[in-house]
Enzyme design. Structure first.
Site, PDB file in Angstrom:
ATOM      1  N   HIS A 140      35.315 -26.123  11.694  1.00 20.39           N
ATOM      2  CA  HIS A 140      35.534 -26.128  10.246  1.00 20.39           C
ATOM      3  C   HIS A 140      37.009 -26.014   9.865  1.00 20.39           C
ATOM      4  CE1 HIS A 140      31.264 -25.831   8.989  1.00 20.39           C
ATOM      5  NE2 HIS A 140      31.126 -25.289  10.188  1.00 20.39           N
ATOM      6  N   ASP A 155      44.724 -27.123   5.599  1.00 26.81           N
ATOM      7  CA  ASP A 155      43.366 -26.721   5.246  1.00 26.81           C
ATOM      8  C   ASP A 155      42.367 -27.645   5.924  1.00 26.81           C
ATOM      9  OD1 ASP A 155      41.863 -24.825   3.944  1.00 26.81           O
ATOM     10  OD2 ASP A 155      42.683 -25.279   1.967  1.00 26.81           O
TER      11      ASP A 155
END
Length: 537
Positions: A172, A379
């Site tokens: 992730h 991110d």
């Protein structure tokens, strides 16, 4: 069939009521909603329950309560959890994967390599605990889906115990370039462990490409369009951008509670444009960069003063870590300077909140926002941008998005992409967003809204699981074409009966001594080749 989801945390919060009985509150996180009702599968969660309970009746009671919710706890005491989670996971892997080099002062305080070795051992121990929990629950036909960097060793542990098990892994966070990743002392162990999975998934093509490049450069393996060839098989590597559950937001906007909060916000900020930032207070979120760009914007465009305000929600994170405390102080200093320079008795340029908002408050704030600003320095995806788009069906607000967020590859066509390190460029993007015509705003929003509506969390989960099933079937078909083991007796008899013989020697471990040392086994800058031949009667 059953889907076993293995994550660091269970999707529930465990707490005791006034009578001392355990209570569970189901989390409403993105991963939980993504895996709700995955078609044709019963789900079982394996993870840390968030609390430590000693052996005995109390632990048994909590385990039984968790079992009713389809959860299996992995128990870790405080010492192991600190070394595994706060130590190796967050201080080493998370930093590296977000391109944050280890600070030399911290390295010295940690005792350097000795501390990392202890943390690495804890990481191995924790992964073994997860493996034991999964294997206790495993049944024939189960699909195992391992989540995130906390459990990178798990695929190899599971495959070692059950070679036929179906294992998928999804990261992730970003996966860094090989130049960054190769600085990790245990780089090879983690790569080889991941290659034991049938399918390794990432948010973006860049992350997948970086992973394949690391396997090629560090392990000397061959990368293919499908993945990486390893030990005679192919580990599939794929891109699966995660999404949100947009219906949850659109339905919330219709509720009376959210409508009431929207009306209050519109009344409070009447006559002014609203810019919004929602971030964890973290180094990689780029909050100081956003504030400096906003300051530059107010300096360059005095006509916008008193006509625009920035609402910055900074959710506290790791408040006991000195670096995060320094970041908080820096943010407060910049906010105070900007409000002092540009504020008046009736106007405050920045509303800064060091807190998290409830879901309904967040939906209302998204709905009234004119410009959302996401300035992540790095991110994995950043779902705040997705949530903002989902709540903007009426307003058609503009999204200013960092090109270093994974979401930039999904929403880039409708957003204004910026480099958060370029402060003047970000200030100009803020001005463009506020000055944009309604036609352009709606055109851009239409593109981002369509993507958010179609690439949902449910779509992400379904796509990954389908790909995992297909990958496992293809692997079984390939194994059917594997040549049978060599019959040494047959070869020896044929050799003894022959009159002319050709002996071919492979280069590796034939002309050189075999070695298990990876550094000695690899041939730098050249390829292997044929050996020599000899004949005789």
């Amino acid at each position: 069939e059953r889907l076993v989801i293995v994550a660091n945390r269970l999707p529930v919060t465990c707490s005791k009521d006034a009578a001392g009985n355990w209570q569970l509150q189901v989390s409403a996180g993105g991963l939980v909603s993504a895996l709700k009702g995955v078609g044709n599968y019963r789900t079982l969660w394996v993870g840390w329950p968030g609390v430590w309970v000693r052996h005995g009746s109390e632990r048994q009671a909590l385990a039984e309560l968790l079992a009713k919710e389809g959860c299996v706890p992995v128990w870790m005491d405080a010492a192991l959890l600190d070394l595994y989670y706060n130590g190796f996971c967050n201080s080493v892997l998370w930093q590296l994967f977000h391109y944050v080099p280890l600070n030399i002062d911290i390295w010295q305080k940690m005792g350097g390599h000795r501390a990392m070795q202890v943390q690495w051992q804890a990481y191995q121990h924790a992964n073994m605990k997860f493996s034991a929990a999964v294997l206790r629950e495993y049944g024939p036909g189960d699909l195992i889906w391992v989540q995130d960097y906390h459990l990178m060793l798990l695929p190899s542990l599971l495959k070692a115990a059950r070679p036929k098990i179906k294992v998928g892994f999804f990261l992730h966070t970003p996966f860094p370039s090989s130049e960054i990743y190769r600085t990790l002392p245990v780089r090879e162990e983690l790569l080889r462990a991941l290659l034991s999975a049938d399918l390794v998934g990432f948010h973006t093509y860049d992350y997948a490409r970086h992973f394949i490049s690391c396997c090629t450069r560090i392990l000397g393996l061959e990368g293919t369009p499908e993945g990486v060839e390893y030990n005679g098989s192919v580990t599939r590597v794929g891109t699966f951008p995660i999404g949100i559950d947009p219906e949850r937001f659109t339905e919330a906007l219709e509720t009376e509670e959210v409508q009431s909060q929207v009306a209050k916000l519109l009344n409070r900020y009447a006559g002014r444009k609203i810019m919004l930032g929602v971030d964890r207070l973290d180094m990689v979120k780029g909050i100081p960069h956003k504030l400096l760009a906003y300051e530059k914007f107010l300096e360059d465009h005095p006509e916008w003063r008193d006509k625009v305000l920035l609402v910055q929600i900074a959710v506290p994170s790791r408040t006991d870590v000195p670096e995060y405390q320094k970041l908080r102080s820096m943010v407060h200093e910049i906010v105070g300077r900007i409000n002092g320079q540009f504020g008046t008795l009736t106007y405050v340029p920045i509303y800064h909140l060091d807190t998290s908002l409830s879901f309904t408050e967040l939906c209302a704030l998204y709905a009234v926002t004119d410009v959302a600003v996401v300035t992540s320095l790095r991110d994995g995806m950043n779902l705040v941008s997705y949530e903002f788009v989902a709540c903007q069906s009426d307003n058609a607000g503009v999204l200013v998005l960092s090109e270093f967020a994974g979401a930039a590859q999904s929403l880039g066509s409708g957003a204004l992409l910026v480099n958060p390190w370029n402060i003047p460029d970000m200030a100009a993007a803020m001005h463009d967003a506020l000055s944009m015509s309604e036609n352009e705003r709606r055109s851009r929003h239409r593109q981002t809204y369509m993507h958010v509506q179609t690439h949902t969390a449910q779509h992400w989960a379904d796509t990954f699981i389908c790909e995992l099933n297909d990958t496992h079937v293809e692997a079984e078909l390939r194994m059917k074409h594997t040549p049978p083991p060599l019959d040494l007796d047959l070869v020896r008899d044929g050799y003894l009966q022959s009159r002319k013989r050709l002996i071919v020697l492979g280069y590796n471990a034939c002309l050189t001594s075999p070695s298990s040392d990876a550094h000695k086994a690899r041939v730098k800058g050249g390829g292997g080749g044929g050996g020599g031949a000899g004949g005789g009667r």
